[in-house]
Design a protein around this motif. Sequence first.
Motif, PDB file in Angstrom:
ATOM      1  N   SER A 118     -10.020   3.212   4.697  1.00 49.90           N
ATOM      2  CA  SER A 118     -10.937   2.095   4.906  1.00 49.90           C
ATOM      3  C   SER A 118     -10.165   0.786   4.741  1.00 49.90           C
ATOM      4  N   GLN A 119     -10.794  -0.329   5.089  1.00 47.66           N
ATOM      5  CA  GLN A 119     -10.118  -1.612   4.931  1.00 47.66           C
ATOM      6  C   GLN A 119      -9.861  -1.942   3.461  1.00 47.66           C
ATOM      7  N   ASP A 120     -10.568  -1.258   2.558  1.00 41.57           N
ATOM      8  CA  ASP A 120     -10.327  -1.413   1.121  1.00 41.57           C
ATOM      9  C   ASP A 120      -9.408  -0.325   0.589  1.00 41.57           C
ATOM     10  N   LEU A 121      -8.723   0.389   1.497  1.00 46.83           N
ATOM     11  CA  LEU A 121      -7.711   1.399   1.158  1.00 46.83           C
ATOM     12  C   LEU A 121      -8.314   2.634   0.491  1.00 46.83           C
ATOM     13  N   GLN A 122      -9.565   2.940   0.838  1.00 46.45           N
ATOM     14  CA  GLN A 122     -10.239   4.120   0.289  1.00 46.45           C
ATOM     15  C   GLN A 122     -10.030   5.319   1.210  1.00 46.45           C
ATOM     16  N   TRP A 123      -9.897   6.483   0.600  1.00 44.75           N
ATOM     17  CA  TRP A 123      -9.660   7.732   1.338  1.00 44.75           C
ATOM     18  C   TRP A 123     -10.986   8.320   1.812  1.00 44.75           C
ATOM     19  N   GLY A 124     -11.090   8.547   3.116  1.00 47.99           N
ATOM     20  CA  GLY A 124     -12.262   9.224   3.679  1.00 47.99           C
ATOM     21  C   GLY A 124     -13.563   8.557   3.304  1.00 47.99           C
ATOM     22  N   ASP A 125     -14.505   9.356   2.828  1.00 44.31           N
ATOM     23  CA  ASP A 125     -15.825   8.851   2.446  1.00 44.31           C
ATOM     24  C   ASP A 125     -15.880   8.388   0.992  1.00 44.31           C
ATOM     25  N   PHE A 126     -14.784   8.534   0.283  1.00 43.56           N
ATOM     26  CA  PHE A 126     -14.762   8.124  -1.124  1.00 43.56           C
ATOM     27  C   PHE A 126     -14.757   6.602  -1.240  1.00 43.56           C
ATOM     28  N   LYS A 127     -15.344   6.113  -2.313  1.00 47.46           N
ATOM     29  CA  LYS A 127     -15.318   4.689  -2.631  1.00 47.46           C
ATOM     30  C   LYS A 127     -14.414   4.381  -3.814  1.00 47.46           C
ATOM     31  N   GLN A 128     -14.000   5.426  -4.545  1.00 45.06           N
ATOM     32  CA  GLN A 128     -13.181   5.211  -5.735  1.00 45.06           C
ATOM     33  C   GLN A 128     -11.908   6.052  -5.738  1.00 45.06           C
ATOM     34  N   LEU A 129     -11.480   6.470  -4.559  1.00 55.14           N
ATOM     35  CA  LEU A 129     -10.187   7.137  -4.385  1.00 55.14           C
ATOM     36  C   LEU A 129      -9.363   6.285  -3.427  1.00 55.14           C
ATOM     37  N   PHE A 130      -8.290   5.674  -3.947  1.00 58.95           N
ATOM     38  CA  PHE A 130      -7.535   4.673  -3.194  1.00 58.95           C
ATOM     39  C   PHE A 130      -6.100   5.136  -2.956  1.00 58.95           C
ATOM     40  N   VAL A 131      -5.481   4.538  -1.946  1.00 60.69           N
ATOM     41  CA  VAL A 131      -4.080   4.812  -1.617  1.00 60.69           C
ATOM     42  C   VAL A 131      -3.342   3.482  -1.482  1.00 60.69           C
ATOM     43  N   VAL A 132      -2.205   3.352  -2.154  1.00 63.15           N
ATOM     44  CA  VAL A 132      -1.342   2.184  -1.990  1.00 63.15           C
ATOM     45  C   VAL A 132       0.067   2.673  -1.671  1.00 63.15           C
ATOM     46  N   GLY A 133       0.915   1.761  -1.219  1.00 61.46           N
ATOM     47  CA  GLY A 133       2.278   2.137  -0.851  1.00 61.46           C
ATOM     48  C   GLY A 133       2.403   2.423   0.626  1.00 61.46           C
ATOM     49  N   ALA A 134       3.520   3.048   0.998  1.00 62.57           N
ATOM     50  CA  ALA A 134       3.814   3.288   2.407  1.00 62.57           C
ATOM     51  C   ALA A 134       2.741   4.122   3.093  1.00 62.57           C
ATOM     52  N   LEU A 135       2.058   5.014   2.343  1.00 59.46           N
ATOM     53  CA  LEU A 135       1.000   5.831   2.934  1.00 59.46           C
ATOM     54  C   LEU A 135      -0.149   4.983   3.482  1.00 59.46           C
ATOM     55  N   ALA A 136      -0.289   3.764   2.977  1.00 57.86           N
ATOM     56  CA  ALA A 136      -1.374   2.883   3.409  1.00 57.86           C
ATOM     57  C   ALA A 136      -0.932   1.922   4.505  1.00 57.86           C
ATOM     58  N   SER A 137       0.145   2.229   5.197  1.00 59.64           N
ATOM     59  CA  SER A 137       0.731   1.304   6.167  1.00 59.64           C
ATOM     60  C   SER A 137      -0.242   0.865   7.254  1.00 59.64           C
ATOM     61  N   LEU A 138      -1.093   1.760   7.727  1.00 61.91           N
ATOM     62  CA  LEU A 138      -2.000   1.410   8.821  1.00 61.91           C
ATOM     63  C   LEU A 138      -3.038   0.377   8.405  1.00 61.91           C
ATOM     64  N   GLN A 139      -3.281   0.252   7.094  1.00 59.67           N
ATOM     65  CA  GLN A 139      -4.276  -0.726   6.624  1.00 59.67           C
ATOM     66  C   GLN A 139      -3.639  -1.908   5.891  1.00 59.67           C
TER      67      GLN A 139
END
Length: 475
Positions: free
Chosen positions: A386-407
């Motif tokens: 998501s634009q807030d770097l959330q994984w899938g349908d989760f609202k409190q599971l986030f990804v930062v770093g190179a894995l979040a490159s698309l956002q």
Amino acid sequence: MRETFDVCIVGAGPGGLAALSAMTEPYSLDQLSRDQWNRVAHVDLKHRKDRIPPKVCVVDPGGWLSTWHARFKALQIQWLRSPVGAHPDIFDMHSLLAFATRTERCDELLDSGAVNADLRSLPEAGQGLWNLPSNELFEQFCGDLAARLPHSFIHGEVTSVEGDDGDFTVFLKDGQPILAQTVILALGVPGPAAFPGALAPVPEHLMFHSDFECGARLQELSGKKRVLVIGGGLTAVQVAQLALKKDCEVVLLSRRPLTTRHFDIGERWFDRRRANVHHYEFFQKPMEERLEHIKATRGGGSVPPFYMKEIREAEASGRLVCKQGEVQLSHVWAEAVDVLIDGQVNRFDLIVNACGHRADGRHLPLVRELLRTAPTEVVGGFPVLSQDLQWGDFKQLFVVGALASLQVGPDAGNLMGLRRAVQIVANALSLRDVHRQRLRTEAHRGSPASTPDQRALFLGTPTIDAGKVDQADVT
């Protein structure tokens, strides 16, 4: 009863440390103007002792920055490529500079020449924020930061994240469960090592990747060996320099001519007068075009000018040979490899592959498991968040770093991109709402006028004014 953490951060590299800073600091001075610092931020200091920070744990098999330390030590890297304003302390961009001043180590800040005539008008240029810190200074600063931020450190490898928002269970390899309301993944390099297909038949004892076991096999560069280094980026150059220091004969082979650039992406992404425009343009693109934009912006690797100068000097002295082209395998012997370069056969005792990593988060076991239990779209090896770097349908599971490159953008894996990413996560979790409201109240008391900086504060958006504050005065 098992302890439940407010936040569990998976990964203890710079991204994990930046996430810890963003979770535990009540606000970021980077998002306030100098006027707001003077009238508002310091007023809030009296409230800091009464604030109860979130209960945060960090999970990693090693210690803080253990992988970073091993890689930099193996390559004997003295200077960071990122400027001194890029670091994991989210409270203040100036804190690494202040740390160098306070510890009387300003001689460990290198003027790399990145500040050109266009950038010289920026305040941070005059403040020294474009200088490069030594790796030793950076690591000690990070150690000091980690020691000051409240958290629990848990040694272990995370294998899965299960549950729902506010009720996650993070499982370690030994079966230990960790309960957390929020999880932040800061996993580092998202993909397997890249190898030229032509060299697939070469046995492991004659060829290795520069990042294998955090550079452990680079110790084999010694004793008059004839070494072929493959790659066109900074790591390839650093490997070649290391081999030269160890008295090896070195050939550096890249598919294209070496290109010079101060940072691994253009300065325009760091120039606050233009960066927002580039980010806006990036986010207007569909995911497939973002992927191509990232590849084009990074350009397949580049070399800072001061490294290039050393390489050209070594080449001129005959100690190093630089060639361009595709590698072709001629013959594999018991203790040597014949490689065809420019139509001629060259024999090498050792080949070091420094071609980087192929972007594919599915190479990481934890990401594979998440894709199985909570599927999300993957484009070019990167998960679509998501634009807030959330994984899938989760609202409190986030990804930062190179894995979040698309956002996040082409600098997602860099220190500057990490700073932006963890600010997004902190805002998404509303960790600073109470403190933002206090700052709003103080702003109203301080001045009835609605200045542009105040409007930005009321909207919760960062401003572009900057100033310097000593970390010792504000923590």
